[in-house]
Design an enzyme around this catalytic site. Structure first.
Site, PDB file in Angstrom:
ATOM      1  N   SER A  82      -0.808  -0.137  -3.282  1.00  0.00           N
ATOM      2  CA  SER A  82      -0.037  -0.126  -2.784  1.00  0.00           C
ATOM      3  C   SER A  82       0.374  -1.738  -2.826  1.00  0.00           C
ATOM      4  CB  SER A  82       0.367   0.306  -0.731  1.00  0.00           C
ATOM      5  OG  SER A  82       0.734   1.554  -1.314  1.00  0.00           O
ATOM      6  N   LYS A  85       3.659  -3.513  -3.542  1.00  0.00           N
ATOM      7  CA  LYS A  85       4.735  -3.077  -3.048  1.00  0.00           C
ATOM      8  C   LYS A  85       5.587  -4.210  -2.405  1.00  0.00           C
ATOM      9  CE  LYS A  85       3.558   1.830  -1.049  1.00  0.00           C
ATOM     10  NZ  LYS A  85       3.219   2.266  -0.172  1.00  0.00           N
ATOM     11  N   TYR A 208       7.362   3.339 -10.416  1.00  0.00           N
ATOM     12  CA  TYR A 208       6.273   3.250  -9.045  1.00  0.00           C
ATOM     13  C   TYR A 208       5.071   3.531  -9.396  1.00  0.00           C
ATOM     14  CZ  TYR A 208       4.490   4.194  -4.679  1.00  0.00           C
ATOM     15  OH  TYR A 208       3.117   4.160  -3.913  1.00  0.00           O
ATOM     16  N   TYR A 260       0.043   0.023   7.596  1.00  0.00           N
ATOM     17  CA  TYR A 260       0.956   1.213   7.992  1.00  0.00           C
ATOM     18  C   TYR A 260       0.264   1.332   9.665  1.00  0.00           C
ATOM     19  CZ  TYR A 260       0.947   1.632   2.932  1.00  0.00           C
ATOM     20  OH  TYR A 260       0.848   1.174   1.595  1.00  0.00           O
ATOM     21  N   VAL A 278      -4.975   1.584  -1.731  1.00  0.00           N
ATOM     22  CA  VAL A 278      -6.053   3.162  -2.234  1.00  0.00           C
ATOM     23  C   VAL A 278      -6.723   2.505  -3.242  1.00  0.00           C
ATOM     24  CG1 VAL A 278      -4.504   4.646  -0.891  1.00  0.00           C
ATOM     25  CG2 VAL A 278      -4.212   4.698  -3.282  1.00  0.00           C
TER      26      VAL A 278
HETATM   27  N1  GLN Z   1       0.353   4.735  -5.871  1.00  0.00           N
HETATM   28  C1  GLN Z   1      -0.132   5.403  -4.443  1.00  0.00           C
HETATM   29  C2  GLN Z   1       0.669   6.625  -3.629  1.00  0.00           C
HETATM   30  O1  GLN Z   1       1.812   6.322  -4.102  1.00  0.00           O
HETATM   31  C3  GLN Z   1      -0.288   4.290  -3.379  1.00  0.00           C
HETATM   32  C4  GLN Z   1      -0.563   4.163  -2.385  1.00  0.00           C
HETATM   33  C5  GLN Z   1      -1.369   3.157  -1.395  1.00  0.00           C
HETATM   34  O2  GLN Z   1      -2.083   1.886  -2.221  1.00  0.00           O
HETATM   35  N2  GLN Z   1      -1.578   3.008   0.373  1.00  0.00           N
HETATM   36  O3  GLN Z   1       0.446   7.497  -2.672  1.00  0.00           O
END
Ligand code: GLN
Length: 368
Positions: A82, A85, A208, A260, A278
């Site tokens: 993430s 993003k 993505y 988040y 993650v």
């Molecule tokens: N690729 C992961 C997902 O879409 C990214 C989530 C994250 O890093 N919080 O679930």
């Protein structure tokens, strides 16, 4: 464990080297302090991620003037997840301009998990913000390019500008998420149903998943953070990664939405624009001063790296980096400049009401 400093600037003064030693010793202390922490769990909902060692732990600071300080597993490559993003959001802004992008994604924190499926703003026909999965997939879906390969190449170029070197994807993590990412597929199809994304959903999801599987080190994250701290110019290459006008957009959503459902607590305790992934990475930005990159795979229940949160809190404390401490600091880097005493100011009239004598100027907390 390795401990090192790379100083790309020319001559180093005695004062500078004392400052550099202090920064290294802060990072080293934090590494020693939190290495034994075994809380948290490595992500396994993307099966391939579960294979990483929970013991890996690296910390890096890169300054807006191009100095790099690093300890531990600072060059270990892991998937960005993430943390990609906000950067792809920046590319969408560059591709389409703010006005259009604002019609496709909001800037409101959700207070929900990153993969929340229910929080879609049906009235405005846009996901709440570009850092939850829904908003991130919507942003990826509008990246310009003649075909999927061209779009991927544009994303690779983007991360090359931010890190200063070529970036590769971890194909096994990509395939692992591609075959198990049913929740993200559901989110994307729900958005298609609501008219929040258009075009080819599977293509957007592939792109993505690819952006999430790009491999970085925590040193890369720190340099990417330093690039944002340096108003969009990579301090190591001197090349612009993003037009300066969009840096504020990126940092604002990182500040309010980057963690988040921990975003409020993070803003309160650490007070920096940041983004977690993650894969165990964390990137934080001290605007005008430095970028922080931390890597430690075990995550808390919200999907944020346990050690990384502790380390960022320690760095904030040591260097007065909380965004609302910024008035107390006037220099981008250094021992005292990282935590200077605020200038003497005359007592305000209200300070002396009821005969109360103002207390001496409060010394900000010093760690040296
Ligand atoms: N690729 C992961 C997902 O879409 C990214 C989530 C994250 O890093 N919080 O679930």
């Amino acid at each position: 464990m390795s401990l090192q400093v790379n100083v790309s600037a020319g001559a180093v003064s005695v004062r500078q080297s004392a400052e550099q030693l202090r920064i290294l010793s802060v990072l080293n202390d934090l590494h020693l302090k939190y290495k034994p922490l075994t809380d948290g769990k490595v992500a396994d909902y993307i099966p391939q991620l579960a294979k990483v060692s929970p013991d890996l732990f690296g910390i890096c600071i890169a300054t807006a003037d191009g100095q790099v300080f690093e300890v531990g597993d600072y060059d270990y490559l892991f998937t960005i997840q993430s943390i990609s993003k906000p950067f792809v959001y920046g590319l969408a802004l560059e591709d389409h301009g703010r006005e259009y992008v604002r019609t496709r994604v909001g800037v409101e924190p959700t207070g929900d998990a990153f993969n929340s499926i229910i929080k879609l703003d049906e009235r405005s026909k846009r996901p709440h913000n570009p850092l939850v999965n829904a908003g991130a997939i919507a942003m990826t879906s509008i990246i310009k390019g003649t075909d999927p390969t061209d779009k991927l190449n544009r994303i690779l170029d983007l991360f090359q500008r931010y890190t200063g070197h070529g970036i590769l994807a971890d194909m096994s993590v990509f395939m692992s998420e591609r075959t198990t990412g049913h929740r993200n597929r559901a989110i994307a199809h729900l958005m298609l149903n609501f008219g929040m994304i258009d075009g080819n959903v599977d293509e957007a999801l592939d792109l993505y998943f690819q952006q999430c599987s790009l491999m970085v080190s925590c040193r890369d994250l720190a340099v990417m953070g330093a690039t944002l701290a340096n108003h969009g110019v990579n301090p190591l290459t001197g090349k612009r990664a993003i037009p300066a006008e969009y840096v504020r957009d990126i940092l604002s959503v990182m500040f309010t939405c980057g963690l988040y459902d921990y975003a409020g607590e993070w803003a309160y305790r650490i007070g920096l624009p940041a983004k977690s992934g993650v894969g165990g990475g964390m990137l934080a930005v001290v605007p005008g001063r430095f970028g922080i990159g931390v890597f430690s795979p075990p995550l808390d229940e919200r999907g944020n790296s346990v050690r990384a949160i502790k380390v960022c809190e320690g760095i904030t404390e040591a260097f007065g980096a909380h965004i609302f401490d910024v008035a107390f600091c006037s220099s981008p880097i250094g021992t005292n400049p990282l935590r200077e005493a605020p200038p003497e100011r005359p007592a305000l009239a209200s300070d002396t009401r009821n005969g109360h004598t103002p207390s001496p100027q409060l010394e900000p907390h010093r760690t040296a």
